[in-house]
Design a protein around this motif. Structure first.
Motif, PDB file in Angstrom:
ATOM      1  N   THR A 153      49.673  42.891  32.578  1.00 24.51           N
ATOM      2  CA  THR A 153      49.623  43.928  33.609  1.00 24.51           C
ATOM      3  C   THR A 153      48.503  43.600  34.591  1.00 24.51           C
ATOM      4  O   THR A 153      47.435  43.126  34.198  1.00 24.51           O
ATOM      5  CB  THR A 153      49.371  45.309  32.974  1.00 24.51           C
ATOM      6  OG1 THR A 153      50.500  45.660  32.167  1.00 24.51           O
ATOM      7  CG2 THR A 153      49.166  46.390  34.028  1.00 24.51           C
ATOM      8  N   LYS A 154      48.779  43.827  35.857  1.00 21.59           N
ATOM      9  CA  LYS A 154      47.769  43.649  36.908  1.00 21.59           C
ATOM     10  C   LYS A 154      47.768  44.894  37.780  1.00 21.59           C
ATOM     11  O   LYS A 154      48.809  45.257  38.354  1.00 21.59           O
ATOM     12  CB  LYS A 154      48.080  42.416  37.754  1.00 21.59           C
ATOM     13  CG  LYS A 154      47.142  42.221  38.940  1.00 21.59           C
ATOM     14  CD  LYS A 154      45.735  41.862  38.494  1.00 21.59           C
ATOM     15  CE  LYS A 154      44.816  41.617  39.680  1.00 21.59           C
ATOM     16  NZ  LYS A 154      43.433  41.274  39.255  1.00 21.59           N
ATOM     17  N   THR A 155      46.623  45.561  37.858  1.00 26.14           N
ATOM     18  CA  THR A 155      46.510  46.762  38.684  1.00 26.14           C
ATOM     19  C   THR A 155      45.405  46.586  39.710  1.00 26.14           C
ATOM     20  O   THR A 155      44.455  45.809  39.523  1.00 26.14           O
ATOM     21  CB  THR A 155      46.208  48.008  37.831  1.00 26.14           C
ATOM     22  OG1 THR A 155      44.962  47.805  37.145  1.00 26.14           O
ATOM     23  CG2 THR A 155      47.312  48.264  36.828  1.00 26.14           C
ATOM     24  N   TYR A 156      45.539  47.317  40.804  1.00 27.15           N
ATOM     25  CA  TYR A 156      44.500  47.382  41.833  1.00 27.15           C
ATOM     26  C   TYR A 156      44.124  48.845  42.020  1.00 27.15           C
ATOM     27  O   TYR A 156      44.992  49.711  42.098  1.00 27.15           O
ATOM     28  CB  TYR A 156      45.012  46.802  43.156  1.00 27.15           C
ATOM     29  CG  TYR A 156      45.338  45.326  43.093  1.00 27.15           C
ATOM     30  CD1 TYR A 156      44.330  44.369  43.171  1.00 27.15           C
ATOM     31  CD2 TYR A 156      46.659  44.886  42.956  1.00 27.15           C
ATOM     32  CE1 TYR A 156      44.620  43.005  43.111  1.00 27.15           C
ATOM     33  CE2 TYR A 156      46.955  43.531  42.891  1.00 27.15           C
ATOM     34  CZ  TYR A 156      45.921  42.605  42.974  1.00 27.15           C
ATOM     35  OH  TYR A 156      46.214  41.266  42.908  1.00 27.15           O
ATOM     36  N   LYS A 157      42.813  49.093  42.074  1.00 23.92           N
ATOM     37  CA  LYS A 157      42.340  50.461  42.236  1.00 23.92           C
ATOM     38  C   LYS A 157      41.785  50.676  43.636  1.00 23.92           C
ATOM     39  O   LYS A 157      41.106  49.824  44.191  1.00 23.92           O
ATOM     40  CB  LYS A 157      41.262  50.782  41.198  1.00 23.92           C
ATOM     41  CG  LYS A 157      41.803  50.917  39.786  1.00 23.92           C
ATOM     42  CD  LYS A 157      40.726  51.403  38.824  1.00 23.92           C
ATOM     43  CE  LYS A 157      41.308  51.616  37.430  1.00 23.92           C
ATOM     44  NZ  LYS A 157      40.279  52.113  36.467  1.00 23.92           N
ATOM     45  N   GLY A 189      56.903  44.931  40.723  1.00 19.51           N
ATOM     46  CA  GLY A 189      55.957  44.452  39.727  1.00 19.51           C
ATOM     47  C   GLY A 189      56.516  44.233  38.342  1.00 19.51           C
ATOM     48  O   GLY A 189      55.770  43.961  37.396  1.00 19.51           O
ATOM     49  N   SER A 243      43.267  56.250  43.029  1.00 14.82           N
ATOM     50  CA  SER A 243      44.653  55.788  42.854  1.00 14.82           C
ATOM     51  C   SER A 243      44.676  54.383  42.247  1.00 14.82           C
ATOM     52  O   SER A 243      43.769  53.580  42.454  1.00 14.82           O
ATOM     53  CB  SER A 243      45.392  55.794  44.195  1.00 14.82           C
ATOM     54  OG  SER A 243      44.807  54.869  45.090  1.00 14.82           O
ATOM     55  N   GLU A 244      45.743  54.113  41.503  1.00 10.82           N
ATOM     56  CA  GLU A 244      45.923  52.828  40.844  1.00 10.82           C
ATOM     57  C   GLU A 244      47.321  52.313  41.146  1.00 10.82           C
ATOM     58  O   GLU A 244      48.314  53.028  40.966  1.00 10.82           O
ATOM     59  CB  GLU A 244      45.717  52.992  39.338  1.00 10.82           C
ATOM     60  CG  GLU A 244      45.722  51.691  38.569  1.00 10.82           C
ATOM     61  CD  GLU A 244      45.401  51.900  37.097  1.00 10.82           C
ATOM     62  OE1 GLU A 244      44.439  51.309  36.611  1.00 10.82           O
ATOM     63  OE2 GLU A 244      46.139  52.681  36.447  1.00 10.82           O
ATOM     64  N   THR A 245      47.401  51.069  41.615  1.00  4.76           N
ATOM     65  CA  THR A 245      48.682  50.460  41.964  1.00  4.76           C
ATOM     66  C   THR A 245      48.981  49.318  41.005  1.00  4.76           C
ATOM     67  O   THR A 245      48.120  48.464  40.746  1.00  4.76           O
ATOM     68  CB  THR A 245      48.654  49.909  43.405  1.00  4.76           C
ATOM     69  OG1 THR A 245      48.349  50.967  44.307  1.00  4.76           O
ATOM     70  CG2 THR A 245      49.996  49.303  43.774  1.00  4.76           C
ATOM     71  N   TYR A 246      50.205  49.313  40.473  1.00  2.83           N
ATOM     72  CA  TYR A 246      50.628  48.242  39.572  1.00  2.83           C
ATOM     73  C   TYR A 246      51.248  47.109  40.395  1.00  2.83           C
ATOM     74  O   TYR A 246      52.302  47.273  41.000  1.00  2.83           O
ATOM     75  CB  TYR A 246      51.645  48.757  38.556  1.00  2.83           C
ATOM     76  CG  TYR A 246      51.030  49.550  37.429  1.00  2.83           C
ATOM     77  CD1 TYR A 246      50.678  48.922  36.231  1.00  2.83           C
ATOM     78  CD2 TYR A 246      50.802  50.915  37.550  1.00  2.83           C
ATOM     79  CE1 TYR A 246      50.123  49.630  35.185  1.00  2.83           C
ATOM     80  CE2 TYR A 246      50.234  51.638  36.508  1.00  2.83           C
ATOM     81  CZ  TYR A 246      49.891  50.988  35.329  1.00  2.83           C
ATOM     82  OH  TYR A 246      49.319  51.697  34.296  1.00  2.83           O
ATOM     83  N   LYS A 302      53.552  44.886  35.804  1.00  2.00           N
ATOM     84  CA  LYS A 302      53.557  45.899  34.747  1.00  2.00           C
ATOM     85  C   LYS A 302      54.268  45.363  33.511  1.00  2.00           C
ATOM     86  O   LYS A 302      55.479  45.135  33.514  1.00  2.00           O
ATOM     87  CB  LYS A 302      54.248  47.174  35.237  1.00  2.00           C
ATOM     88  CG  LYS A 302      54.096  48.346  34.279  1.00  2.00           C
ATOM     89  CD  LYS A 302      54.622  49.635  34.898  1.00  2.00           C
ATOM     90  CE  LYS A 302      54.414  50.834  33.984  1.00  2.00           C
ATOM     91  NZ  LYS A 302      54.918  52.095  34.589  1.00  2.00           N
ATOM     92  N   THR A 331      44.717  42.370  34.379  1.00  2.28           N
ATOM     93  CA  THR A 331      44.023  43.584  33.952  1.00  2.28           C
ATOM     94  C   THR A 331      44.112  43.730  32.436  1.00  2.28           C
ATOM     95  O   THR A 331      43.156  44.114  31.770  1.00  2.28           O
ATOM     96  CB  THR A 331      44.624  44.823  34.645  1.00  2.28           C
ATOM     97  OG1 THR A 331      44.556  44.633  36.067  1.00  2.28           O
ATOM     98  CG2 THR A 331      43.875  46.085  34.262  1.00  2.28           C
TER      99      THR A 331
END
Length: 232
Positions: free
Chosen positions: A8-12, A212, A16-19, A22, A58
């Motif tokens: 999984t790779k997320t950006y904050k 994703g 808010s958190e964007t995948y 996933k 992540t």
């Protein structure tokens, strides 16, 4: 060769958190020709970046053979890329003040077991261009030089990010045919990122992505030659 487990790779951004990726689970075998297919924003470039260690995950695990890449430090990952990986991009990134041979030698010099440059140039039909400069070559010829530069250091995997994005259909198919031939001749694992559905017809494995996530993995029992694919 490559195994991804629950990646999984997320950006904050603030709260808010964007995948970007996933829970990706994927295996890529030795010598496979793989196409990662999806529209803009589907996560395919992020997938390439985390497999190649250009970006971190992540959560989850990525292994190459018996080596866990997600445990490596930044310096160790740089050394891993130098030893094992080659990259081909949409832009040729050739040095204008160096001739064809010298541009390729840059790639060859960082390899621990490099391939013969003149033999590679002959395989891609550029043996007579070894002393020419990039501004004396067509776009298709420059892309062939960039491919040979990537292959010269003898990597185990070659990552191709939209390698035909700036070429017309005729030259694109020549480049893809060359990648296909090199995959067979040198048994290299080749991973191509594209939005062009036709390119999927020449792959061993097609990984379709959206939002994703991997939506489908297709194994082609019959592969087409690059010259025979439907373009678009």
């Amino acid at each position: 060769m490559i195994t991804m487990t629950n990646v999984t790779k997320t950006y904050k951004s603030g709260d808010s958190e964007t995948y970007a990726l996933k829970e990706i689970n994927l295996t890529i075998g030795e010598g496979e020709f793989v196409v990662i297919l999806g529209p803009s924003g589907s996560g395919k470039s992020t997938l390439l970046n985390v497999i190649s260690g250009l970006d971190t995950v992540t959560s989850g695990k990525i292994t190459f053979r018996d080596e866990e890449l997600t445990d490596l430090s930044e310096d160790e990952m740089t050394e891993f890329r130098r030893r094992h990986l080659g990259f081909i991009f949409q832009q040729y990134n050739l040095l204008q003040n160096l001739n064809v041979y010298e541009n390729i030698q840059i790639g060859s010099d960082i390899g621990t077991n490099p391939l013969d440059i003149d033999e590679l140039l002959q395989k891609v039909g550029l043996e007579n261009a070894r002393n020419k400069y990039p501004n004396q070559l067509s776009g298709g010829e420059q892309q062939r030089v960039s491919i040979v530069r990537s292959l010269a250091k003898n990597p185990d995997i070659i990552f191709c990010d939209e390698p035909t994005g700036s070429l017309d259909e005729q030259n694109s198919k020549k480049i893809l045919q060359m990648l296909q031939d090199l995959n067979v001749a040198y048994k290299k694992t080749i991973i191509v990122i594209t939005h062009n559905t036709g390119i999927a017809e020449m792959a061993d494995k097609v990984i379709k992505m959206n939002s994703g996530q991997i939506t489908e993995v297709i194994i082609n029992k019959v592969k087409k030659n690059a010259q025979d694919i439907v373009w678009g």
